[in-house]
Design an enzyme around this catalytic site. Structure first.
Site, PDB file in Angstrom:
ATOM      1  N   LYS A  34       0.770  -1.155   0.067  1.00  0.00           N
ATOM      2  CA  LYS A  34       0.040   0.102  -0.025  1.00  0.00           C
ATOM      3  C   LYS A  34       0.963   1.164  -0.131  1.00  0.00           C
ATOM      4  CE  LYS A  34      -1.271   1.664   4.141  1.00  0.00           C
ATOM      5  NZ  LYS A  34      -1.286   3.069   4.538  1.00  0.00           N
ATOM      6  N   ASN A  35       1.974   1.300   0.833  1.00  0.00           N
ATOM      7  CA  ASN A  35       2.679   2.733   1.085  1.00  0.00           C
ATOM      8  C   ASN A  35       3.601   2.843   0.180  1.00  0.00           C
ATOM      9  OD1 ASN A  35       1.196   3.325   3.234  1.00  0.00           O
ATOM     10  ND2 ASN A  35       2.596   2.661   4.627  1.00  0.00           N
ATOM     11  N   ARG A 105      -4.099  11.120   3.673  1.00  0.00           N
ATOM     12  CA  ARG A 105      -2.610  11.862   3.879  1.00  0.00           C
ATOM     13  C   ARG A 105      -2.089  11.538   2.775  1.00  0.00           C
ATOM     14  NH1 ARG A 105      -0.906  13.431   8.244  1.00  0.00           N
ATOM     15  NH2 ARG A 105       1.246  13.199   7.805  1.00  0.00           N
ATOM     16  N   CYS A 129      -3.666  12.750  12.682  1.00  0.00           N
ATOM     17  CA  CYS A 129      -4.869  11.543  12.874  1.00  0.00           C
ATOM     18  C   CYS A 129      -4.550  10.846  13.993  1.00  0.00           C
ATOM     19  CB  CYS A 129      -4.405  10.395  11.422  1.00  0.00           C
ATOM     20  SG  CYS A 129      -2.974   9.560  11.778  1.00  0.00           S
ATOM     21  N   ARG A 134       1.412  14.228  13.278  1.00  0.00           N
ATOM     22  CA  ARG A 134       2.108  13.968  11.786  1.00  0.00           C
ATOM     23  C   ARG A 134       2.256  15.261  10.963  1.00  0.00           C
ATOM     24  NH1 ARG A 134      -0.638   8.777   9.467  1.00  0.00           N
ATOM     25  NH2 ARG A 134       1.658   8.378   8.462  1.00  0.00           N
ATOM     26  N   ASP A 320       4.486   0.247  12.299  1.00  0.00           N
ATOM     27  CA  ASP A 320       3.031  -0.320  11.691  1.00  0.00           C
ATOM     28  C   ASP A 320       2.888  -1.803  11.936  1.00  0.00           C
ATOM     29  OD1 ASP A 320       2.720   1.970  10.511  1.00  0.00           O
ATOM     30  OD2 ASP A 320       3.461   1.468   8.466  1.00  0.00           O
ATOM     31  N   ILE A 342       7.884   6.163  17.256  1.00  0.00           N
ATOM     32  CA  ILE A 342       7.700   6.959  16.224  1.00  0.00           C
ATOM     33  C   ILE A 342       6.540   7.969  16.323  1.00  0.00           C
ATOM     34  CG2 ILE A 342       7.016   6.828  13.647  1.00  0.00           C
ATOM     35  CD1 ILE A 342       9.845   5.649  14.230  1.00  0.00           C
ATOM     36  N   ARG A 412      -8.628   0.234   4.340  1.00  0.00           N
ATOM     37  CA  ARG A 412      -7.641   1.022   3.719  1.00  0.00           C
ATOM     38  C   ARG A 412      -6.293   0.454   3.490  1.00  0.00           C
ATOM     39  NH1 ARG A 412      -6.035   4.800   7.666  1.00  0.00           N
ATOM     40  NH2 ARG A 412      -4.455   5.084   6.051  1.00  0.00           N
TER      41      ARG A 412
HETATM   42  N1  EPU Z   1       7.802  13.697  11.574  1.00  0.00           N
HETATM   43  C1  EPU Z   1       8.338  14.976  11.909  1.00  0.00           C
HETATM   44  N2  EPU Z   1       8.513  16.018  11.187  1.00  0.00           N
HETATM   45  C2  EPU Z   1       8.038  15.915   9.684  1.00  0.00           C
HETATM   46  C3  EPU Z   1       7.639  14.618   9.171  1.00  0.00           C
HETATM   47  C4  EPU Z   1       7.625  13.439  10.196  1.00  0.00           C
HETATM   48  O1  EPU Z   1       8.663  15.085  13.424  1.00  0.00           O
HETATM   49  O2  EPU Z   1       8.252  17.012   9.074  1.00  0.00           O
HETATM   50  C5  EPU Z   1       7.824  12.745  12.300  1.00  0.00           C
HETATM   51  C6  EPU Z   1       6.486  12.084  12.663  1.00  0.00           C
HETATM   52  O3  EPU Z   1       5.697  12.919  13.525  1.00  0.00           O
HETATM   53  C7  EPU Z   1       6.438  10.755  13.151  1.00  0.00           C
HETATM   54  C8  EPU Z   1       7.655  10.218  12.330  1.00  0.00           C
HETATM   55  O4  EPU Z   1       8.758  11.557  11.851  1.00  0.00           O
HETATM   56  O5  EPU Z   1       6.789  10.869  14.461  1.00  0.00           O
HETATM   57  C9  EPU Z   1       7.611   9.549  11.336  1.00  0.00           C
HETATM   58  O6  EPU Z   1       6.688  10.155  10.305  1.00  0.00           O
HETATM   59  P1  EPU Z   1       7.174   9.867   8.607  1.00  0.00           P
HETATM   60  O7  EPU Z   1       7.176  11.238   7.943  1.00  0.00           O
HETATM   61  O8  EPU Z   1       8.181   9.169   8.369  1.00  0.00           O
HETATM   62  O9  EPU Z   1       5.893   8.842   8.382  1.00  0.00           O
HETATM   63  P2  EPU Z   1       4.539   9.136   7.120  1.00  0.00           P
HETATM   64  O10 EPU Z   1       5.694   9.123   5.764  1.00  0.00           O
HETATM   65  O11 EPU Z   1       3.677  10.308   7.349  1.00  0.00           O
HETATM   66  C10 EPU Z   1       4.734   6.673   6.347  1.00  0.00           C
HETATM   67  C11 EPU Z   1       3.463   5.412   6.188  1.00  0.00           C
HETATM   68  C12 EPU Z   1       3.048   5.282   7.578  1.00  0.00           C
HETATM   69  C13 EPU Z   1       4.303   4.762   8.400  1.00  0.00           C
HETATM   70  C14 EPU Z   1       5.322   5.610   8.571  1.00  0.00           C
HETATM   71  C15 EPU Z   1       6.666   5.428   9.471  1.00  0.00           C
HETATM   72  C16 EPU Z   1       2.755   6.116   4.179  1.00  0.00           C
HETATM   73  C17 EPU Z   1       1.546   6.686   3.140  1.00  0.00           C
HETATM   74  N3  EPU Z   1       2.476   6.131   5.307  1.00  0.00           N
HETATM   75  O12 EPU Z   1       4.035   7.739   6.856  1.00  0.00           O
HETATM   76  O13 EPU Z   1       2.136   4.068   7.538  1.00  0.00           O
HETATM   77  O14 EPU Z   1       3.753   4.189   9.753  1.00  0.00           O
HETATM   78  O15 EPU Z   1       5.706   6.176   7.246  1.00  0.00           O
HETATM   79  O16 EPU Z   1       7.263   4.080   8.607  1.00  0.00           O
HETATM   80  O17 EPU Z   1       3.703   5.802   3.531  1.00  0.00           O
HETATM   81  C18 EPU Z   1       0.293   2.788   7.992  1.00  0.00           C
HETATM   82  O18 EPU Z   1       0.684   2.037   6.991  1.00  0.00           O
HETATM   83  O19 EPU Z   1      -0.434   2.148   8.866  1.00  0.00           O
HETATM   84  C19 EPU Z   1       1.220   3.835   8.165  1.00  0.00           C
HETATM   85  C20 EPU Z   1       0.585   4.756   9.351  1.00  0.00           C
END
Ligand code: EPU
Length: 433
Positions: A34-35, A105, A129, A134, A320, A342, A412
């Site tokens: 998915k991701n 998102r 969320c 996030r 995850d 995380i 989802r």
């Molecule tokens: N973070 C910051 N500042 C930023 C961006 C992120 O502090 O500007 C922090 C976030 O608050 C969080 C951590 O960094 O604590 C990780 O966030 P990240 O940006 O890496 O996550 P994401 O890209 O929003 C993706 C996956 C998530 C998965 C995370 C971590 C997608 C669509 N989503 O989210 O997937 O948990 O990476 O591996 O790729 C899920 O599939 O259930 C899911 C939540």
């Protein structure tokens, strides 16, 4: 095996009914990630040729992302066999409609490629969320370093590249934290920029590497994806290609945990074992036997012992799979300590597991899980995608019937989870009252 439809005991929302305690056996198929698929779809905005994606899972989020892309002029054809054909030749406008992005998102992935292709993008803030705030600070900071002027007003991020060329310029960017989304956004923005971009402290998740591999197949020049330093040499244009999405490591991990929690033997494929190293180590530490073959893994479980785990960016233990793994540990011999590092609010499954008889105490984002000999069925609700998967696992192990609500989250991210589990012997039925 046919599912046993049992009375739904007054649950009035869509739910899964699981009659637990049955051993599982056989082979279970893992869908595309998915991701990965969500971000790969956004690359259709980067070129005016056809992009064909294969092994795309059938999920509500994928459908939602298709609608978002259509709204800015991408033609999206879902061939319903896991193949999506995307054509970005008609991309004309750069503003994403709020009503489509609300709750999705992944729609924020559009900001990088829209800026790269058109030099302008207007994307509603993705918002927080249930699992945490996030933020998108790193995405915005990186895009500014590439030359975009960005303002955030009334919940909409407006970005534009000043000047007549409307082209971003390569830069040296060090992320404060290895954000997956920021790394992916900046990769997609930098591929069409003028000059070279170096991303330091980049996310190393397999989905980032998958994105880089697709971009390379489209003609991008990228080195170092999968490491903490990625170098991108901007090119003038990208072309179409055909590309297969990697298997979903989180879905694969969920099925391995299904085998473990039912003390069964299951073959799970396709799996790239390197994508799951930290998880496989923990499964072995708690007593599972895992064998590799050409395409997948066979997990055998008998007695499960407590292990401690701490979520970390890749290659560490994935957040995850924290809730699903905690569910297994709730049935282990001994006490495990599970630390979530995380997300600040990813312990909501604990209260639901307690309803099934689990003995878990939390202190902030740390859970002390004292294994119990058995869980017992009850109505439970998954508060987010992975918490819902955890509830399904708990239901497979619990004595009696468990009703899992919160299917809008599950759908989802898991492609036909009940059909797949039924195929290996689970008693699991969907009710849509
Ligand atoms: N973070 C910051 N500042 C930023 C961006 C992120 O502090 O500007 C922090 C976030 O608050 C969080 C951590 O960094 O604590 C990780 O966030 P990240 O940006 O890496 O996550 P994401 O890209 O929003 C993706 C996956 C998530 C998965 C995370 C971590 C997608 C669509 N989503 O989210 O997937 O948990 O990476 O591996 O790729 C899920 O599939 O259930 C899911 C939540």
């Amino acid at each position: 095996m046919t599912a046993v439809a049992t009375p739904s005991q007054g649950v009035l929302t869509p739910h899964l009914e699981i009659v637990g305690g049955r051993p599982l056996a056989g082979s279970i198929q893992v869908s595309g990630a998915k991701n990965s698929a969500l971000v790969l779809m956004a690359t259709a905005l980067l070129c005016d040729e056809t992009l064909t994606l294969e092994n795309v899972p059938q999920l509500t989020d994928i459908g939602g992302m298709g609608e978002v892309l259509s709204a800015v002029g991408v033609s999206v054809e879902d061939r319903r066999n896991g193949t999506l054909v995307l054509d970005g030749s008609g991309v004309s406008h750069a503003a994403l409609p709020y009503e489509l992005v609300n709750g999705l998102r992944a729609s924020f992935f559009c900001i990088g490629p829209l800026l790269g292709r058109l030099g302008i993008a207007k994307v509603p803030m993705p918002g927080g969320c249930k699992i945490g705030a996030r933020p998108i600070v790193e995405h915005v900071r990186g895009l500014k370093a590439l030359g975009a002027a960005i303002s955030i007003e009334h919940g909409v991020v407006s970005a534009a590249v000043p000047g007549t060329s409307r082209r971003l310029t390569g830069a040296h960017i060090t992320l404060d934290c290895p954000s997956v989304g920021a790394t992916e956004t900046l990769l997609m923005a930098a591929v069409l920029a003028r000059g070279t971009t170096v991303l330091e402290n980049a996310a190393q998740e397999p989905e980032v590497t998958d994105l880089a591999n697709l971009l390379i197949a489209m003609g991008a020049r990228i080195q170092g994806a999968g490491t903490a330093v990625i170098t991108i040499e901007g090119v003038e244009r990208l072309g179409g290609t055909r590309y297969e999405v990697i298997p979903d490591r989180i879905e694969a991990g969920t099925f391995l945990l299904a085998a473990a929690i039912t003390r069964s033997c299951l073959h799970v494929s396709p799996v790239v074992p390197e994508h799951l190293s930290a998880v496989l180590t923990k499964l072995q530490d708690c007593g599972c036997t895992i064998e590799r073959d050409g395409r997948g893994l066979t997990l055998r479980a008998d007695e499960i012992h407590a292990v401690d785990l701490r979520t970390q960016p890749f290659p560490g233990f994935p957040t995850d799979l924290q809730a699903p793994f905690m569910t297994l540990l709730a049935t282990a011999k001994g006490t495990s300590v599970v630390s979530e590092t995380i997300y600040e609010n990813r312990m909501q499954h604990v209260a639901e597991l307690q309803r099934l008889g689990a003995s878990i105490r939390t202190q902030g984002s740390t859970a002390f899980v004292e294994g119990v000999p058995r869980l017992s069925g009850a109505p439970v609700t998954g508060s987010d995608l992975r918490a819902s998967a955890a509830m399904v696992l708990a239901g497979l192990a619990a004595e009696g019937t468990t009703q899992v609500q919160g299917l809008q989250h599950l759908d989802r991210g898991y492609d036909d989870i009940e059909g797949k589990l039924r195929g290996v012997g689970a008693s699991i039925t969907r009710f849509n009252p």
